[in-house]
Design a protein around this motif. Structure first.
Motif, PDB file in Angstrom:
ATOM      1  N   UNK A  54       1.119  -1.661  15.427  1.00 18.71           N
ATOM      2  CA  UNK A  54       1.883  -1.193  14.273  1.00 18.71           C
ATOM      3  C   UNK A  54       2.684   0.062  14.625  1.00 18.71           C
ATOM      4  N   UNK A  55       2.091   0.930  15.429  1.00 21.11           N
ATOM      5  CA  UNK A  55       2.785   2.148  15.838  1.00 21.11           C
ATOM      6  C   UNK A  55       4.001   1.819  16.692  1.00 21.11           C
ATOM      7  N   UNK A  56       3.861   0.850  17.576  1.00 19.67           N
ATOM      8  CA  UNK A  56       4.999   0.424  18.397  1.00 19.67           C
ATOM      9  C   UNK A  56       6.140  -0.089  17.517  1.00 19.67           C
ATOM     10  N   UNK A  57       5.799  -0.819  16.445  1.00 16.27           N
ATOM     11  CA  UNK A  57       6.827  -1.313  15.523  1.00 16.27           C
ATOM     12  C   UNK A  57       7.577  -0.156  14.876  1.00 16.27           C
ATOM     13  N   UNK A  58       6.844   0.839  14.396  1.00 21.21           N
ATOM     14  CA  UNK A  58       7.497   1.982  13.770  1.00 21.21           C
ATOM     15  C   UNK A  58       8.350   2.743  14.782  1.00 21.21           C
ATOM     16  N   UNK A  59       7.828   2.944  15.979  1.00 19.59           N
ATOM     17  CA  UNK A  59       8.559   3.666  17.025  1.00 19.59           C
ATOM     18  C   UNK A  59       9.891   2.981  17.312  1.00 19.59           C
ATOM     19  N   UNK A  60       9.855   1.672  17.470  1.00 22.72           N
ATOM     20  CA  UNK A  60      11.080   0.934  17.783  1.00 22.72           C
ATOM     21  C   UNK A  60      12.065   0.995  16.619  1.00 22.72           C
ATOM     22  N   UNK A  61      11.575   0.880  15.390  1.00 23.84           N
ATOM     23  CA  UNK A  61      12.465   0.905  14.237  1.00 23.84           C
ATOM     24  C   UNK A  61      13.082   2.283  14.029  1.00 23.84           C
ATOM     25  N   UNK A  62      12.333   3.336  14.302  1.00 20.20           N
ATOM     26  CA  UNK A  62      12.840   4.685  14.063  1.00 20.20           C
ATOM     27  C   UNK A  62      13.994   5.035  15.009  1.00 20.20           C
ATOM     28  N   UNK A  63      14.120   4.348  16.116  1.00 21.35           N
ATOM     29  CA  UNK A  63      15.219   4.597  17.041  1.00 21.35           C
ATOM     30  C   UNK A  63      16.389   3.674  16.709  1.00 21.35           C
ATOM     31  N   UNK A  64      17.597   4.230  16.778  1.00 24.68           N
ATOM     32  CA  UNK A  64      18.792   3.474  16.405  1.00 24.68           C
ATOM     33  C   UNK A  64      19.328   2.613  17.541  1.00 24.68           C
ATOM     34  N   UNK A  65      18.916   2.892  18.765  1.00 23.12           N
ATOM     35  CA  UNK A  65      19.339   2.125  19.939  1.00 23.12           C
ATOM     36  C   UNK A  65      20.857   2.171  20.128  1.00 23.12           C
ATOM     37  N   UNK A  66      21.450   3.316  19.806  1.00 25.52           N
ATOM     38  CA  UNK A  66      22.870   3.516  20.072  1.00 25.52           C
ATOM     39  C   UNK A  66      23.083   3.832  21.547  1.00 25.52           C
ATOM     40  N   UNK A  67      24.239   3.441  22.053  1.00 29.77           N
ATOM     41  CA  UNK A  67      24.639   3.804  23.413  1.00 29.77           C
ATOM     42  C   UNK A  67      25.492   5.062  23.336  1.00 29.77           C
ATOM     43  N   UNK A  68      25.062   6.152  23.983  1.00 33.24           N
ATOM     44  CA  UNK A  68      25.870   7.381  23.924  1.00 33.24           C
ATOM     45  C   UNK A  68      27.273   7.153  24.462  1.00 33.24           C
ATOM     46  N   UNK A  69      28.237   7.794  23.816  1.00 35.36           N
ATOM     47  CA  UNK A  69      29.622   7.780  24.277  1.00 35.36           C
ATOM     48  C   UNK A  69      30.239   9.128  23.954  1.00 35.36           C
ATOM     49  N   UNK A  70      31.359   9.476  24.570  1.00 34.13           N
ATOM     50  CA  UNK A  70      31.962  10.786  24.313  1.00 34.13           C
ATOM     51  C   UNK A  70      32.284  10.995  22.835  1.00 34.13           C
ATOM     52  N   UNK A  71      31.894  12.159  22.315  1.00 36.85           N
ATOM     53  CA  UNK A  71      32.113  12.508  20.914  1.00 36.85           C
ATOM     54  C   UNK A  71      32.678  13.922  20.818  1.00 36.85           C
ATOM     55  N   UNK A  72      33.085  14.292  19.617  1.00 33.92           N
ATOM     56  CA  UNK A  72      33.673  15.612  19.400  1.00 33.92           C
ATOM     57  C   UNK A  72      32.681  16.723  19.683  1.00 33.92           C
ATOM     58  N   UNK A  73      31.417  16.495  19.307  1.00 39.15           N
ATOM     59  CA  UNK A  73      30.395  17.527  19.423  1.00 39.15           C
ATOM     60  C   UNK A  73      29.032  16.858  19.485  1.00 39.15           C
ATOM     61  N   UNK A  74      28.078  17.529  20.102  1.00 41.97           N
ATOM     62  CA  UNK A  74      26.683  17.091  20.052  1.00 41.97           C
ATOM     63  C   UNK A  74      25.907  18.128  19.259  1.00 41.97           C
TER      64      UNK A  74
END
Length: 226
Positions: A9-29
């Motif tokens: 169950x913890x693994x399910x929550x861990x995976x869901x809490x992450x958006x799995x976005x791929x970083x790309x250049x942005x205006x600011x971090x």
């Protein structure tokens, strides 16, 4: 003793809490303050990789950071980033925010006052709070693109870094509760939660992983009304 079902169950929550976005250049971090200096490390790494020309660290202190970061989370993050090679000129500090909403609002205010045009943000948080940070930013700063980021860690690696597996599960359960109740309170956008994730959250709550849950006036864990 953490059962096999609790781990699953913890693994399910861990995976869901992450958006799995791929970083790309942005205006600011923007690095969101917390007890975890890994957020500063991840933000500095994004700078070194050319993903953002400017960093903002935001956060005051809290009961969990007051002793470890007495000068404030944002300032300690700034010092860490500079230790890792980020130039002072590339770091801004927002030292007042005491919650995720204030992190977003005060960082926006800081950048606006500095005349910095922002169209996209790399929003850096603890791994298990990516989705909460994303949903909050979408609510409070809807006109910019939000890319979520955190230290690339497995659940077990993160537990090892904290040194308390049960506490990490408590934090994941608390983070999931906020995703369910905060949209109704106007703090973040609503997101679809898979049934399996809701069920995992319910089982873990019933099994006593409740130290980070928000409670009502009667001391009962707050639950969504719908």
């Amino acid at each position: 003793m953490i059962s096999a079902q609790d781990w699953a169950d913890t693994e399910l929550l861990w995976d869901y809490q992450q958006m799995h976005h791929t970083p790309r250049p942005c205006s600011v971090a923007i690095g969101l303050g917390s007890h975890d200096l890994g957020v500063a490390d991840a933000t500095a790494d994004l700078y070194r990789r050319g993903m953002a020309p400017l960093l903002v660290f935001t956060g005051a202190t809290s009961p969990t950071t007051r002793e470890r970061m007495p000068r404030g989370e944002a300032l300690h993050y700034q010092e860490r980033a500079i230790e890792l090679g980020v130039p002072v000129s590339a770091v801004m500090v927002e030292p007042r925010a005491r919650n995720t909403g204030e992190n977003i609002l005060f960082s926006r205010e800081l950048l606006t006052e500095a005349g910095i045009d922002v169209s996209s943000i790399l929003l850096v948080s603890k791994p298990y709070e990516e989705r909460r940070a994303y949903a909050t930013a979408r609510k409070l700063w809807p006109e910019v693109e939000i890319i979520s980021a955190s230290s690339p860690m497995t659940l077990r690696d993160y537990m090892d870094s904290i040194g308390d597996a049960r506490l990490v599960i408590d934090m994941l359960v608390g983070a999931q509760q906020r995703l369910l109740i905060y949209p109704e309170q106007g703090f973040m956008i609503s997101q679809q939660t898979p049934t399996a994730v809701r069920d995992a959250y319910a089982r873990l709550s019933q099994n006593g992983y409740t130290s980070r849950l928000l409670r009502d006036d009667e001391g009962k864990p707050q639950e969504p009304t719908t």
